[in-house]
Design an enzyme around this catalytic site. Structure first.
Site, PDB file in Angstrom:
ATOM      1  N   CYS A  21       0.711  -1.011   0.349  1.00 16.92           N
ATOM      2  CA  CYS A  21       0.319   0.147   0.197  1.00 16.92           C
ATOM      3  C   CYS A  21       0.593   1.201  -0.412  1.00 16.92           C
ATOM      4  O   CYS A  21       1.658   1.858  -1.396  1.00 16.92           O
ATOM      5  CB  CYS A  21      -1.143  -0.405   1.613  1.00 16.92           C
ATOM      6  SG  CYS A  21      -2.580   0.728   1.011  1.00 16.92           S
ATOM      7  N   HIS A  51      -3.449  -5.508   1.036  1.00 19.51           N
ATOM      8  CA  HIS A  51      -3.074  -5.913   1.590  1.00 19.51           C
ATOM      9  C   HIS A  51      -2.941  -7.621   1.929  1.00 19.51           C
ATOM     10  O   HIS A  51      -4.265  -8.055   1.590  1.00 19.51           O
ATOM     11  CB  HIS A  51      -3.718  -5.432   2.831  1.00 19.51           C
ATOM     12  CG  HIS A  51      -3.380  -3.521   3.335  1.00 19.51           C
ATOM     13  ND1 HIS A  51      -2.802  -3.423   3.675  1.00 19.51           N
ATOM     14  CD2 HIS A  51      -4.432  -3.223   2.815  1.00 19.51           C
ATOM     15  CE1 HIS A  51      -2.463  -1.847   4.014  1.00 19.51           C
ATOM     16  NE2 HIS A  51      -3.527  -1.539   3.207  1.00 19.51           N
ATOM     17  N   GLU A 104      -1.331  -9.504   3.710  1.00 19.19           N
ATOM     18  CA  GLU A 104      -1.439  -9.742   4.607  1.00 19.19           C
ATOM     19  C   GLU A 104      -2.642  -9.748   5.383  1.00 19.19           C
ATOM     20  O   GLU A 104      -2.911 -11.195   6.153  1.00 19.19           O
ATOM     21  CB  GLU A 104      -0.499  -9.331   5.804  1.00 19.19           C
ATOM     22  CG  GLU A 104      -1.211  -7.833   6.239  1.00 19.19           C
ATOM     23  CD  GLU A 104      -0.788  -6.227   5.771  1.00 19.19           C
ATOM     24  OE1 GLU A 104      -1.189  -6.992   3.962  1.00 19.19           O
ATOM     25  OE2 GLU A 104      -1.214  -5.484   5.282  1.00 19.19           O
TER      26      GLU A 104
END
Ligand code: GLN
Length: 550
Positions: free
Chosen positions: A382, A508, A510
């Site tokens: 990001c 994102h 993750e």
């Protein structure tokens, strides 16, 4: 019929209620039941999206774009399920609903009160995930600590549900702390007794008491807790400190937490827990073959919780690679061209984290330049991706003043600019580009080799984007756009071809990494870091040998 488990906490915060709730859910799931978890938070923010990470850690984003408490991340990582807006409720959201109803005249002239109107709304939401019997069990974690003023309406709602629901459909697990007094060499049960008493005063009696403790609980202590807190001795569960959160389900299975819940809920159609995959995953974490050191650059690096999902994704990726990932915090404010090697030279990989605002930006850009030039594996998420774009613009395209309009509104080269849809936004809460969006991946790219797919979906949380009017210039200069949103053409992935591993993503990754499905980008990043580390050690050995020969 769906059964409900409520998890409350006493004595102090930070006891790991989310991990206990997620572990219990994991065990019930491993026994063949369908389970989901939700979290009720007592604060007045409608969601944690407007909270500074220093306040409440990371803001976790679900597929449907809800900005939620970081515990939902644990739920997803443990259970390998998607949660949604419905799984996180705050006092603010409850009041907002009730007040909106009041303004619409729905209460027909009645005085609107905490009891019954607020508690009814809490109850409605506590039961809503179980409404269509999609789940055998819904676990509800109540945020905060029993005795706090703001958690009272939630506890009252649980009290009423204990009465509303058939007895065998409702269970309360209370998590407390058994402190060890070093001077007295004794474990102390009094705080637990008091917190159970407090809960009872509020009308809720726990069925199971889970005790966080540094030392094992012997039978005498368990019996004492059981007697004074009025639960069965086998319902006093020891929750010892664990070396990793992923060990907790195994500790709980040993303590039979799942079996005691099943008994109380009168569930009989369960199997032995299937935890083979989980145990293998854990073994790989515990006995890694190699290790790497990865630098994490972010604004809140001193606060572990601010980057929870990233740190967990590293654990998942480390397990796949049988590699221990040592994550070191790098303060970008102090990095300059002159000291970059000294600050970053020991790293095997560099991750530039998501973030907002101008603090530390220039240091991040220098760090990325260093990684690009020396071939250090780089992964930007990001804001990290946006900084990589700015670095490339300044140092390769020669646009010396390139910037993001987030940091410099009047930059002459806004290579990162605000999305059109964002320009009309005036309010802060829940207004970013949020949740899952598709991304088409170009063939013959690093991204394609990593994902092994033409189309993926990942979650977002941002207002700025890669400015497409510079795209051609970037591509000509070597920064490849390897992923775009197929509908809007927003750039999702950029990468460098002539680098061992250099990739930046607007989304994102993750957030979707779980024990069973580690995020591919993290897995490959760690693999690249491992190769980099091996190459460097080899170079060192060769260098020494050459030195000796000379
Ligand atoms: N501040 C940047 C934006 O809003 C990046 C956000 C992030 O890293 N999550 O676009």
């Amino acid at each position: 019929m769906t059964k409900y488990i409520f998890v409350t906490g006493g004595v102090t915060s930070s006891l790991g209620k989310g991990i206990i709730a997620a572990s219990l859910a994991k065990l019930l799931q491993a026994r063949g039941l369908s389970v989901t978890i939700q979290k009720f938070d007592p604060y007045i923010n409608v969601d944690p999206g407007t909270l500074n990470p220093y306040e409440h850690g990371e803001c976790f984003v679900t597929e449907d774009g809800a900005e939620t408490d970081l515990d939902l991340g644990h739920y997803e990582r443990f259970l390998n399920i998607f949660t949604s807006q419905q799984n996180n409720v705050t006092t603010g959201r409850i009041y907002q609903t009730v007040i909106n109803k009041e303004r619409a005249g729905d209460y027909l002239g009645k005085t609107v009160q905490v009891v019954p109107h607020i508690t009814d709304e809490i109850k409605r939401r506590m039961l809503s995930l179980g409404k269509d019997n999609r789940y055998d069990i819904v676990i509800t974690e109540i945020g905060g600590t029993v005795g706090d003023i703001e958690s009272l309406p939630f506890v009252e709602a649980v009290r009423q549900l204990q009465w509303d629901l058939p007895e065998e459909n409702c269970l309360v697990v209370h998590l407390t702390l058994i402190p060890y007094l070093r001077a007295a060499k004794e474990l102390k049960t009094k705080p637990t007794q008091h917190s159970v008493k407090m809960l009872s005063q509020e009308g809720v009696h726990p069925d199971i008491i889970v005790c966080r403790t540094e030392k094992p609980l012997n039978y005498e202590i368990r019996r004492k807790i059981a007697q004074f807190c009025n639960v069965k001795t086998e319902a006093v569960i020891e929750a010892a400190d664990a070396p990793t959160i992923y060990e907790v389900p195994l500790l709980m299975v040993r303590e039979k937490l799942d079996l005691i819940c099943l008994q109380k809920l009168n569930i009989t159609n369960y199997r032995e827990p299937e935890l083979g995959y989980w145990k293998e995953f854990l073994d790989r974490i515990k006995y890694p073959r190699t290790s790497v050191t990865v630098g994490l650059i972010g604004k809140y690096v001193e606060l572990q919780d601010a980057y929870k999902s990233i740190l967990e994704a590293f654990v998942h990726a480390g397990s796949v690679n049988e590699c221990k990932v040592n994550v070191v915090n790098v303060h970008s404010e102090h990095i300059t061209v002159d000291n970059a090697h000294e600050k970053l030279g020991h790293l095997d990989g560099l991750l530039v984290a998501p973030g907002f605002g101008v603090r530390g930006i220039e240091g991040k850009i220098v760090a990325i330049q260093y990684a690009r030039e020396v071939g250090l594996p780089f992964f930007g998420i990001c804001l990290g991706m946006q900084m990589a774009v700015i670095e490339y613009a300044r140092n390769v395209l020669g646009l010396k003043h390139a910037h993001s309009t987030e940091m410099d509104k009047s930059t002459v080269d806004p290579v990162i600019d605000m999305m059109e849809e964002q320009k009309k936004v005036t309010k802060l809460g829940a207004t970013m580009r949020l949740g899952a969006y598709p991304c088409a991946i170009a063939p013959n790219t690093l991204a394609h080799r990593i994902y092994k797919a033409d189309l993926i979906s990942e979650r977002h949380r941002h207002r700025w984007e890669f400015n497409n009017s510079y795209r051609e210039a970037f591509e000509r200069a070597g920064l490849k756009v390897s992923g775009v949103n197929p509908e809007t053409d927003l750039v999702e992935i950029v990468e460098l071809a002539d680098h061992p591993f250099f990739i930046g993503v607007q989304y994102h990754p993750e957030l979707k990494s779980t024990v069973e499905r580690p995020a591919p980008l993290f897995v490959h990043f760690i693999d690249a870091a491992r190769q980099y580390s091996e190459k460097r050690s080899l170079q060192k050995v060769m260098g020494t040998a050459e030195g000796e020969m000379a």
